[in-house]
Scaffold this motif. Structure first.
Motif, mmCIF file in Angstrom:
data_model
loop_
_atom_site.group_PDB
_atom_site.id
_atom_site.type_symbol
_atom_site.label_atom_id
_atom_site.label_comp_id
_atom_site.label_asym_id
_atom_site.label_seq_id
_atom_site.Cartn_x
_atom_site.Cartn_y
_atom_site.Cartn_z
ATOM 1 N N ALA A 276 -6.706 -4.899 3.894
ATOM 2 C CA ALA A 276 -6.493 -3.551 4.437
ATOM 3 C C ALA A 276 -5.158 -3.541 5.182
ATOM 4 N N PRO A 277 -4.331 -2.520 4.949
ATOM 5 C CA PRO A 277 -3.031 -2.482 5.621
ATOM 6 C C PRO A 277 -3.142 -1.843 7.010
ATOM 7 N N LEU A 278 -2.238 -2.245 7.911
ATOM 8 C CA LEU A 278 -2.129 -1.607 9.224
ATOM 9 C C LEU A 278 -0.707 -1.082 9.335
ATOM 10 N N PHE A 279 -0.582 0.175 9.806
ATOM 11 C CA PHE A 279 0.752 0.771 9.887
ATOM 12 C C PHE A 279 1.149 1.007 11.338
ATOM 13 N N SER A 280 2.461 1.027 11.595
ATOM 14 C CA SER A 280 2.940 1.396 12.927
ATOM 15 C C SER A 280 2.902 2.917 13.027
ATOM 16 N N GLN A 281 3.174 3.427 14.243
ATOM 17 C CA GLN A 281 3.208 4.884 14.450
ATOM 18 C C GLN A 281 4.168 5.558 13.479
ATOM 19 N N GLU A 282 5.254 4.838 13.179
ATOM 20 C CA GLU A 282 6.265 5.443 12.301
ATOM 21 C C GLU A 282 5.859 5.346 10.831
ATOM 22 N N GLY A 283 4.692 4.745 10.566
ATOM 23 C CA GLY A 283 4.238 4.666 9.186
ATOM 24 C C GLY A 283 4.742 3.439 8.462
ATOM 25 N N LYS A 284 5.271 2.464 9.226
ATOM 26 C CA LYS A 284 5.774 1.240 8.594
ATOM 27 C C LYS A 284 4.641 0.216 8.528
ATOM 28 N N LEU A 285 4.551 -0.502 7.432
ATOM 29 C CA LEU A 285 3.516 -1.537 7.305
ATOM 30 C C LEU A 285 3.777 -2.642 8.323
ATOM 31 N N THR A 286 2.780 -2.914 9.183
ATOM 32 C CA THR A 286 3.008 -3.975 10.179
ATOM 33 C C THR A 286 2.172 -5.212 9.865
ATOM 34 N N ASN A 287 0.923 -5.001 9.456
ATOM 35 C CA ASN A 287 0.041 -6.138 9.189
ATOM 36 C C ASN A 287 -0.852 -5.852 7.999
ATOM 37 N N ILE A 288 -1.375 -6.932 7.431
ATOM 38 C CA ILE A 288 -2.428 -6.789 6.431
ATOM 39 C C ILE A 288 -3.583 -7.666 6.902
ATOM 40 N N ILE A 289 -4.772 -7.082 6.964
ATOM 41 C CA ILE A 289 -5.942 -7.844 7.392
ATOM 42 C C ILE A 289 -6.773 -8.150 6.151
ATOM 43 N N GLY A 290 -7.035 -9.413 5.916
ATOM 44 C CA GLY A 290 -7.846 -9.797 4.753
ATOM 45 C C GLY A 290 -9.233 -10.239 5.202
ATOM 46 N N ASN A 291 -10.247 -9.798 4.455
ATOM 47 C CA ASN A 291 -11.626 -10.127 4.777
ATOM 48 C C ASN A 291 -12.208 -10.916 3.614
ATOM 49 N N LEU A 292 -12.536 -12.194 3.848
ATOM 50 C CA LEU A 292 -13.011 -13.041 2.742
ATOM 51 C C LEU A 292 -14.523 -13.115 2.755
ATOM 52 N N ARG A 293 -15.125 -12.904 1.610
ATOM 53 C CA ARG A 293 -16.574 -13.027 1.535
ATOM 54 C C ARG A 293 -16.934 -14.055 0.469
ATOM 55 N N ASP A 294 -17.850 -14.953 0.847
ATOM 56 C CA ASP A 294 -18.335 -15.967 -0.091
ATOM 57 C C ASP A 294 -19.286 -15.265 -1.063
ATOM 58 N N PRO B 16 0.841 -1.196 0.000
ATOM 59 C CA PRO B 16 0.000 0.000 0.000
ATOM 60 C C PRO B 16 0.879 1.251 0.000
ATOM 61 N N THR B 17 0.422 2.286 -0.667
ATOM 62 C CA THR B 17 1.251 3.478 -0.752
ATOM 63 C C THR B 17 0.710 4.605 0.099
ATOM 64 N N ARG B 18 -0.602 4.701 0.144
ATOM 65 C CA ARG B 18 -1.220 5.913 0.662
ATOM 66 C C ARG B 18 -1.602 5.752 2.136
ATOM 67 N N ARG B 19 -1.529 6.825 2.880
ATOM 68 C CA ARG B 19 -2.067 6.861 4.248
ATOM 69 C C ARG B 19 -2.658 8.214 4.430
ATOM 70 N N ASP B 20 -3.946 8.296 4.809
ATOM 71 C CA ASP B 20 -4.477 9.658 4.927
ATOM 72 C C ASP B 20 -4.033 10.281 6.247
ATOM 73 N N GLN B 21 -4.276 11.600 6.382
ATOM 74 C CA GLN B 21 -3.738 12.366 7.510
ATOM 75 C C GLN B 21 -4.106 11.785 8.870
ATOM 76 N N THR B 22 -5.320 11.291 8.991
ATOM 77 C CA THR B 22 -5.768 10.823 10.306
ATOM 78 C C THR B 22 -5.096 9.506 10.672
ATOM 79 N N GLY B 23 -4.370 8.920 9.732
ATOM 80 C CA GLY B 23 -3.712 7.654 10.007
ATOM 81 C C GLY B 23 -4.629 6.489 9.718
ATOM 82 N N ALA B 24 -5.867 6.785 9.312
ATOM 83 C CA ALA B 24 -6.787 5.687 8.987
ATOM 84 C C ALA B 24 -6.314 5.026 7.695
ATOM 85 N N GLN B 25 -6.524 3.723 7.618
ATOM 86 C CA GLN B 25 -6.054 3.028 6.427
ATOM 87 C C GLN B 25 -7.171 2.948 5.399
ATOM 88 N N SER B 26 -7.084 3.802 4.401
ATOM 89 C CA SER B 26 -8.170 3.838 3.436
ATOM 90 C C SER B 26 -7.815 3.070 2.176
#
Ligand code: ADP
Length: 526
Positions: free
Chosen positions: A274-292, A240-250
């Motif tokens: 959806a990506p999750l970032f650390s405070q420093e803006g480093k990618l820490t996790n990716i959460i995947g949501n599977l839908r049938d 993921p490249t983008r992170r909005d100002q609030t830090g929310a992962q859009s």
């Protein structure tokens, strides 16, 4: 009693010991026990208690004690709460001292004095530390300062414990949401290795948590057919490249396709990462949501089938009408009366067919939009209606023999005449359509005090048992050569069921392949 020079040293040792207990994450009871021990010794008391504040009901309850018996705790709780109530009414100091004294005396005859200190953390009242003495002496600022230092330590420990409890509850809540979510969830680290999956994921992919955790994503999420980039490719291309100002992962990433389950079966799924970032803006996790998305795909397929059947069904009568009309209009031909009449009859019949098809489509879409059917109730005689329908429809066939069989006292019902006629005509038309060899078609009914049953029996092609429940579904047509060669949209029985259910009734079918079918519905008389 300690001699004076030892005092600060001893106090410091106690504080050190307590703060070690706190940092070693000993449990709260143990920390409070040490706080009491130290407080009682340092201000030469006999008994000590720590009562904690319960923010839910505002009460105080003894959480740790030294020098009293367990049986005394209940009575002490009551006295404590009475005391706190008096404090909050802003009563005079002397009364409070007296109340503390009474509390001391009630615990033990030799206790004559109580010194109380609140436990406060970040301005939050967490509780109370009280030391009871068996002699009355003035409480010096030094005593208070000592007690304060221990109360502060106790407050830290209580606050830690409460915070820990809250975090634990939050974690439990989140774990429960994760485990019981209807969507499959997969949690990855930044290297796309699987850290956690939930129950729905296990069911959808066939991978158990045990086998999936620790594997890399590409070994578990294997596609039979993929309709876009896979996550690995996206990550390789910089997602993921983008992170909005609030830090929310859009910046989510969506993948859709046919997943190859561990057991070799396939399942259509859509995965949103959806990506999750650390405070420093480093990618820490990716959460995947599977839908049938099987149902969604099926609906799409049904819609395609529907569009092609409906256009076919519309086109045929239009072509016939146009053909006959053009022929009649040919300037070079002279048609005799019989040909003209026959042609006009075809045009009329085909126009009727178009109208009834359009009616069906409109009713179906209204049922869907309104989630039901609106009824215009009146007295309806199903037996008369059946006789009329038979009279009209038997003109369409010379292969079939019709029998109408109702008891003479067959009652009328409260119902929507137009809609019930539609059901009856549909059942009789089907009986004709799906018995191409001819045979007898029986239309009849019987009644009880509460309801009436109406049936149409034919000796036609029948319906295989596994298809019986599906013939009432929207656009469903049994997949056999009859459906291919007879006209129809698969809407008639769907509408019949909706209409009968709107009357508070039920509709059903009994059938045997090549023997015939009996469709019957029951509706209440009122
Ligand atoms: P349509 O007749 O327009 O296809 P219906 O909803 O009336 O749609 O019927 C759905 C399917 O049920 C038909 O396509 C046919 O396969 C089956 N069916 C309905 N009535 C009969 C019957 N009397 N005998 C055998 N099959 C029937």
């Amino acid at each position: 009693m300690l001699s004076l020079p030892d005092f600060p040293v001893r106090q410091r040792d106690f504080l050190l010991e307590i703060s070690r207990a706190i940092t070693a994450q000993l449990d709260l009871s143990e920390v409070l026990r040490r706080v009491l021990e130290a407080s009682v010794i340092m201000i030469a008391g006999r008994v000590g208690v720590v009562a904690l504040h319960d923010p839910k009901d505002g009460s105080f309850r003894v959480r740790a004690y030294k020098g009293i018996q367990r049986e005394q705790v209940a009575a002490l709780n009551e006295k404590l709460n009475a005391f706190i109530k008096t404090v909050s009414t802003g009563i005079e100091r002397r009364h409070l001292d007296q109340q503390l004294k009474d509390m001391a005396a009630s615990l033990n005859d030799d206790l004559v004095q109580a010194v109380a200190m609140p436990l406060v953390f970040a301005e939050n009242p967490l509780g109370l530390l009280i030391v009871f003495r068996s002699y009355e002496a003035s409480v010096t600022p030094n005593d208070m300062q000592i007690l304060q230092s221990f109360a502060d330590q106790a407050a830290i420990a209580v606050n830690n414990a409460q915070m820990f409890q809250r975090i634990k509850q939050d974690q439990q809540r989140q774990a429960a949401i994760l485990q019981h979510s209807a969507d499959g969830v997969i949690i990855l680290d930044a290297d796309l290795e699987i850290l956690q999956v939930n129950q729905a994921f296990e069911q959808m992919t066939g991978w158990s948590t045990e086998n999936a955790v620790g594997q890399s994503l590409e070994d578990v999420i294997v596609w039979k057919q993929l309709e876009s980039l896979d996550l690995q490719d996206a990550v390789a291309q910089g997602w993921p490249t983008r992170r909005d100002q609030t830090g929310a992962q859009s910046d989510t990433f969506y993948v859709e396709g046919d997943l190859l389950r561990q057991d070799g079966l396939t399942l259509s799924v859509g995965i949103t990462y959806a990506p999750l970032f650390s405070q420093e803006g480093k990618l820490t996790n990716i959460i995947g949501n599977l839908r049938d998305i099987t149902n969604f795909r099926r609906a799409q397929e049904m819609q395609n089938v529907f569009i092609s059947t409906v256009s076919h069904e519309l086109r045929t009568p239009v072509a016939l009408i146009k053909g006959y009309a053009s022929t009649l209009m040919r300037p070079d031909a002279q048609w005799n009366k019989e040909v003209i009449l026959n042609s006009l009859q075809v045009i009329e019949e085909e126009s009727d067919r178009l109208t009834s098809l359009i009616d069906d489509l409109l009713t179906a879409s209204r049922i869907q939009a309104e989630r039901g059917v609106q009824l215009q109730l009146s007295d309806v005689s199903l037996d008369h209606m059946a006789a009329n329908a038979v009279e009209r429809l038997q003109l369409q066939t010379d292969k079939h023999r019709f029998t109408v069989s109702f008891p003479s006292d067959f009652p009328s019902v409260q119902g929507d005449a137009k809609l019930l006629r539609q059901v009856i005509e549909n059942l009789i038309t089907n009986a004709i359509k799906y018995s191409p060899q001819g045979g007898t078609i029986t239309v009849g009914g019987r009644a009880t005090d509460e309801d009436v049953t109406f049936f149409v029996r034919d000796e036609g092609v029948g319906i295989p048992e596994r298809e019986l429940s599906r013939v009432f579904s929207r656009f469903y047509r049994v997949d056999n050569k009859w459906a291919a060669t007879t006209k129809g949209t698969g809407l008639g029985l769907y509408l019949a069921k909706a209409i009968i259910e709107a009357h508070g009734g039920t509709i059903n079918v009994k059938s045997q392949v090549n023997q015939g079918s009996t469709f019957f519905f029951t509706i209440p008389r009122d």
